[in-house]
Enzyme design. Structure first.
Site, PDB file in Angstrom:
ATOM      1  N   HIS A 257       0.258   0.128   1.559  1.00  0.00           N
ATOM      2  CA  HIS A 257       0.534  -0.845   2.618  1.00  0.00           C
ATOM      3  C   HIS A 257      -0.503  -1.967   2.649  1.00  0.00           C
ATOM      4  CE1 HIS A 257       1.165  -1.976   7.011  1.00  0.00           C
ATOM      5  NE2 HIS A 257       2.367  -2.038   6.515  1.00  0.00           N
TER       6      HIS A 257
ATOM      7  N   LYS B   7      -2.658  -5.382   1.813  1.00  0.00           N
ATOM      8  CA  LYS B   7      -2.413  -6.770   1.443  1.00  0.00           C
ATOM      9  C   LYS B   7      -3.764  -7.356   1.049  1.00  0.00           C
ATOM     10  CE  LYS B   7       0.940  -5.790   4.596  1.00  0.00           C
ATOM     11  NZ  LYS B   7       1.011  -4.540   5.354  1.00  0.00           N
TER      12      LYS B   7
ATOM     13  N   HIS C  62       3.257  -9.277  14.035  1.00  0.00           N
ATOM     14  CA  HIS C  62       2.944  -8.444  12.873  1.00  0.00           C
ATOM     15  C   HIS C  62       1.440  -8.346  12.624  1.00  0.00           C
ATOM     16  CE1 HIS C  62       3.260  -7.105   8.558  1.00  0.00           C
ATOM     17  NE2 HIS C  62       4.248  -6.422   9.087  1.00  0.00           N
TER      18      HIS C  62
ATOM     19  N   ASP D 121     -16.189  -7.383  22.687  1.00  0.00           N
ATOM     20  CA  ASP D 121     -17.480  -7.832  23.241  1.00  0.00           C
ATOM     21  C   ASP D 121     -18.096  -9.042  22.545  1.00  0.00           C
ATOM     22  OD1 ASP D 121     -17.243  -5.725  24.975  1.00  0.00           O
ATOM     23  OD2 ASP D 121     -18.773  -4.483  24.035  1.00  0.00           O
TER      24      ASP D 121
END
Length: 435
Positions: free
Chosen positions: A155, A157, A353, A360
């Site tokens: 998955h 990229k 997506h 902080d």
């Protein structure tokens, strides 16, 4: 009618001003140095290196030109790893850039996921291989491969160019991410560009892991052949590293960045732990944008505990999803989160997506990791964790700008949804391990 619209706009402005006061107005202390940030939010198993520069790339309009420009400027090597690669205008633009790089003598390698790119036509890939691009497919459905392997997907990229420029984030390669004016669907997403050799080496390590386990395009390997191929590819990797030009050293005083992957059984929960530690140590705010938000019980507890100790916890999710059943499962968790003080905002403009978090004015995460069971246990994922106040403020402001366009989910209204909707959401949640 005009008066009613004016009053509604005034309420929205007041609502957003209150959120902004809580997030921005709470930043009373001076910005922390990268080293102090790492000590507070980092984990011992996170390796931080120095990036010369880091830039957020919001949506395809910023990310794709930067990525294509880096490929066009490549002189030594290009490694591209993606879950989805489409045969459309965007996919063709990247294909032609890779072909031109290969024609210049650049070493070009491409990994795409078989499931994610299952509709990619063979002629598209043949044009790449004919031009000299090395193409591999991650876990294709082939004879004698264990059935469980089909559930393990790539998955990530990632793009690495010349041991100098790296990209990661949530954008696949397809027209749906392009703006409406460019013929796309305007999907909301975020990528990150990291300059510097130290970061590139970290990204290449993750790429090599997937490359050794991927199948060369057009070949169905037996277990023995896969073992031989893995050994051969490891040797090729070592040879390429020896042949590459010497890397220039990173500049001192750069931005501390950790490239975190979840490869292998022992590292499966590294990204999850990075998120969990940062949320547990948050003092002022936690802002998250996530496409498929079905967080684990430890993450849910950490978010609620943070909200109850006065931290502003805002989560941006999609009002609609490209995977509708996931949206149903996600909404089943709204009730306990809202009751615990977490603020939920649904993005109504397009598909949300992005996979980002900022905490902080100090700590940020950008990558491919979703808060779902697939990212936790099955998919190969990659995130870039940066400890830099200026960059965190940039992502904070972008997330707040997105929240200004969202619809906040109210607990009372959510609880009034029809029983059939509740039942559908519950059944979808029970199926979360397979989504």
């Amino acid at each position: 009618m005009g008066g009613r619209a004016s009053r509604q706009q005034s309420k929205v402005a007041e609502w957003f001003a209150e959120i902004r006061r809580r997030v921005v107005g709470s930043s009373r202390r001076a910005a922390q140095t990268g080293r102090r940030i790492v000590r507070r939010y980092g984990r011992r198993d996170m390796r931080f290196v120095s990036a010369d520069s880091v830039r957020l790339l919001v949506d395809a309009s910023e990310a794709y030109p930067e990525m294509l420009g880096a490929i066009e400027a490549a002189v030594d090597h290009v490694e591209l790893e993606t879950y989805i690669l489409r045969d459309d205008a965007t996919g063709r633009a990247f294909q032609q850039a890779l072909i031109r790089a290969a024609s210049r003598g650049v070493n070009v390698r491409l990994i795409y996921d078989w499931i994610g790119s299952i509709v990619l036509p063979g002629r598209f890939v043949h044009e790449l291989t004919d031009a000299g691009v090395a193409v591999s497919v991650y876990h294709p459905l082939v004879w004698r491969r264990p059935v469980w392997a089909v559930n393990k997907r790539d998955h990530r990229k990632m793009l690495v160019v010349d041991d100098a420029v790296s990209f990661t984030g949530g954008l696949n390669i397809g027209d749906e991410y392009q703006g409406l004016a460019d013929g796309g669907q305007g999907w909301r997403d975020t990528h990150i560009r990291l300059d510097g050799p130290e970061v590139a080496v970290e990204m290449l390590t993750l790429f090599e892991y997937a490359w050794r386990r991927a199948t060369p395009y057009g070949k169905a390997l037996t277990p023995g052949e896969r073992l031989k191929s893995g050994i051969r590819r490891r040797m090729e990797t070592l040879s390429r590293r020896r042949d590459r030009p010497a890397r220039r050293p990173g500049k001192g005083g750069g931005i501390p960045v950790s490239i975190v992957g979840n490869e292998g059984r022992h590292h499966r929960r590294r990204i999850h732990r990075a998120y969990l530690r940062a949320i547990c140590d948050a003092q002022r705010y936690v802002l998250i944008e996530n496409a498929y938000f079905i967080p684990s019980r430890p993450i849910r507890r950490a978010l609620v505990k943070a909200a109850r100790r006065g931290v502003f916890v805002g989560i941006v999710v999609g009002e609609r999803s490209d995977v509708p059943i996931t949206a149903y499962a996600m909404r089943w968790l709204y009730d306990p989160l809202l009751a615990g003080g977490v603020r939920l905002f649904e993005w109504p403009v397009s598909v949300m997506h992005a996979k980002t978090a900022v905490i902080d004015d100090a700590w940020l995460i950008v990558g491919s990791y979703n808060f779902d069971h697939r990212s936790l246990l099955h998919n190969l994922e990659c995130v870039a964790v940066a400890a830099d106040a200026d960059l965190a403020i940039r992502l904070r402001d972008q997330t707040l700008a997105d929240i200004a366009r969202c619809r906040e989910v109210a607990l009372a209204a959510h609880r009034k949804r029809p029983w059939l909707t509740k039942a559908t959401q519950y059944v979808a949640y029970l199926l979360r391990h397979w989504l």
